[in-house]
Design a protein around this motif. Sequence first.
Motif, PDB file in Angstrom:
ATOM      1  N   ARG A 139      47.692  39.091  37.622  1.00 41.42           N
ATOM      2  CA  ARG A 139      48.111  40.460  37.278  1.00 41.42           C
ATOM      3  C   ARG A 139      49.495  40.472  36.630  1.00 41.42           C
ATOM      4  NH1 ARG A 139      45.724  41.368  42.436  1.00 41.42           N
ATOM      5  NH2 ARG A 139      43.686  42.327  42.139  1.00 41.42           N
ATOM      6  N   ARG A 140      50.297  39.486  36.963  1.00 41.75           N
ATOM      7  CA  ARG A 140      51.645  39.372  36.383  1.00 41.75           C
ATOM      8  C   ARG A 140      51.648  38.384  35.211  1.00 41.75           C
ATOM      9  NH1 ARG A 140      52.719  38.831  41.990  1.00 41.75           N
ATOM     10  NH2 ARG A 140      53.270  36.659  41.723  1.00 41.75           N
ATOM     11  N   ASP A 141      50.451  38.030  34.720  1.00 41.56           N
ATOM     12  CA  ASP A 141      50.311  37.065  33.625  1.00 41.56           C
ATOM     13  C   ASP A 141      50.908  35.719  34.024  1.00 41.56           C
ATOM     14  OD1 ASP A 141      49.520  36.097  31.146  1.00 41.56           O
ATOM     15  OD2 ASP A 141      51.315  36.811  30.129  1.00 41.56           O
ATOM     16  N   GLY A 142      50.697  35.354  35.287  1.00 42.74           N
ATOM     17  CA  GLY A 142      51.292  34.133  35.793  1.00 42.74           C
ATOM     18  C   GLY A 142      50.323  32.994  36.017  1.00 42.74           C
ATOM     19  N   VAL A 143      49.152  33.041  35.405  1.00 39.48           N
ATOM     20  CA  VAL A 143      48.234  31.907  35.520  1.00 39.48           C
ATOM     21  C   VAL A 143      47.883  31.390  34.130  1.00 39.48           C
ATOM     22  CG1 VAL A 143      47.226  32.556  37.754  1.00 39.48           C
ATOM     23  CG2 VAL A 143      46.149  33.345  35.666  1.00 39.48           C
ATOM     24  N   THR A 188      47.837  26.309  43.853  1.00 41.00           N
ATOM     25  CA  THR A 188      46.972  27.153  44.674  1.00 41.00           C
ATOM     26  C   THR A 188      45.522  27.059  44.204  1.00 41.00           C
ATOM     27  OG1 THR A 188      48.832  28.645  45.042  1.00 41.00           O
ATOM     28  CG2 THR A 188      46.656  29.501  45.579  1.00 41.00           C
ATOM     29  N   ALA A 189      45.310  26.828  42.917  1.00 47.91           N
ATOM     30  CA  ALA A 189      43.948  26.651  42.404  1.00 47.91           C
ATOM     31  C   ALA A 189      43.316  25.388  42.992  1.00 47.91           C
ATOM     32  CB  ALA A 189      43.956  26.582  40.883  1.00 47.91           C
ATOM     33  N   ARG A 194      44.925  35.920  41.998  1.00 48.61           N
ATOM     34  CA  ARG A 194      44.720  37.185  41.279  1.00 48.61           C
ATOM     35  C   ARG A 194      46.020  37.973  41.172  1.00 48.61           C
ATOM     36  NH1 ARG A 194      41.137  40.287  44.162  1.00 48.61           N
ATOM     37  NH2 ARG A 194      40.824  38.671  45.707  1.00 48.61           N
ATOM     38  N   GLN A 195      46.859  37.906  42.207  1.00 44.34           N
ATOM     39  CA  GLN A 195      48.176  38.551  42.128  1.00 44.34           C
ATOM     40  C   GLN A 195      49.001  37.932  40.999  1.00 44.34           C
ATOM     41  OE1 GLN A 195      49.576  41.162  43.522  1.00 44.34           O
ATOM     42  NE2 GLN A 195      47.761  41.640  44.734  1.00 44.34           N
ATOM     43  N   CYS A 242      43.378  32.080  48.852  1.00 44.19           N
ATOM     44  CA  CYS A 242      43.893  31.461  47.618  1.00 44.19           C
ATOM     45  C   CYS A 242      43.515  32.303  46.409  1.00 44.19           C
ATOM     46  CB  CYS A 242      43.351  30.042  47.457  1.00 44.19           C
ATOM     47  SG  CYS A 242      44.021  28.848  48.637  1.00 44.19           S
ATOM     48  N   ASP A 243      42.270  32.798  46.381  1.00 49.23           N
ATOM     49  CA  ASP A 243      41.807  33.632  45.278  1.00 49.23           C
ATOM     50  C   ASP A 243      42.672  34.881  45.164  1.00 49.23           C
ATOM     51  OD1 ASP A 243      39.941  35.904  44.118  1.00 49.23           O
ATOM     52  OD2 ASP A 243      39.041  33.994  43.499  1.00 49.23           O
ATOM     53  N   ALA A 244      42.958  35.525  46.291  1.00 54.38           N
ATOM     54  CA  ALA A 244      43.783  36.738  46.269  1.00 54.38           C
ATOM     55  C   ALA A 244      45.190  36.432  45.744  1.00 54.38           C
ATOM     56  CB  ALA A 244      43.853  37.340  47.673  1.00 54.38           C
TER      57      ALA A 244
END
Length: 179
Positions: A107-111, A79-80, A103-104, A98-100
């Motif tokens: 928030r779940r420490d998924g990036v 997605t990046a 960011r989701q 894509c940014d939203a």
Amino acid sequence: MNDDELFALLTAIEERVPVEDKPAWFEREAGDLDPGEYGRASLLIAAGEHWQMRGRYDEARRCFHAAQEDGGETRSEPTANLLSLALDEGDEDAARACDAELRQLARRDGVSPSTCHLVGEAYEIHDQPRLALRWFNIAFTHEDPSEDGIDDLLLTARRRVRNSLGLAPDRLDALASRH
């Protein structure tokens, strides 16, 4: 395929294949792997990045979507790459979407830090330093930057954007100076 084999394959293609043939070569290698198999999504992203560099946006998008659908492990979230592509195309709505989504995940420490770096640099290249800084900062939300293994390139990019915004140096900028 393991990490070492994938790295060797990516490096061999980058070093030995003529630039005009690289995207198709990465795609062929990805096609030799089963969906979800380690390395397949990374090869698709590499192909997409090369298509994007050549201005072949439809091909790039196809590869990035294929990497998303594959769901295999990658250094950065596909997605990046789609966000970077949307910015290149001037599609602000797609970039915001894509940014939203990213960011989701954050928030779940998924990036990963690699994802944050990719997004931050895409925004920086497209003269959106505040959004770039947001993503360079997100990388340190769940990480202690004083730990070993800190991403020096990410720290340096963050400091560069902060300097361009005229912000006073902070603790992370001081770490970047020491690396």
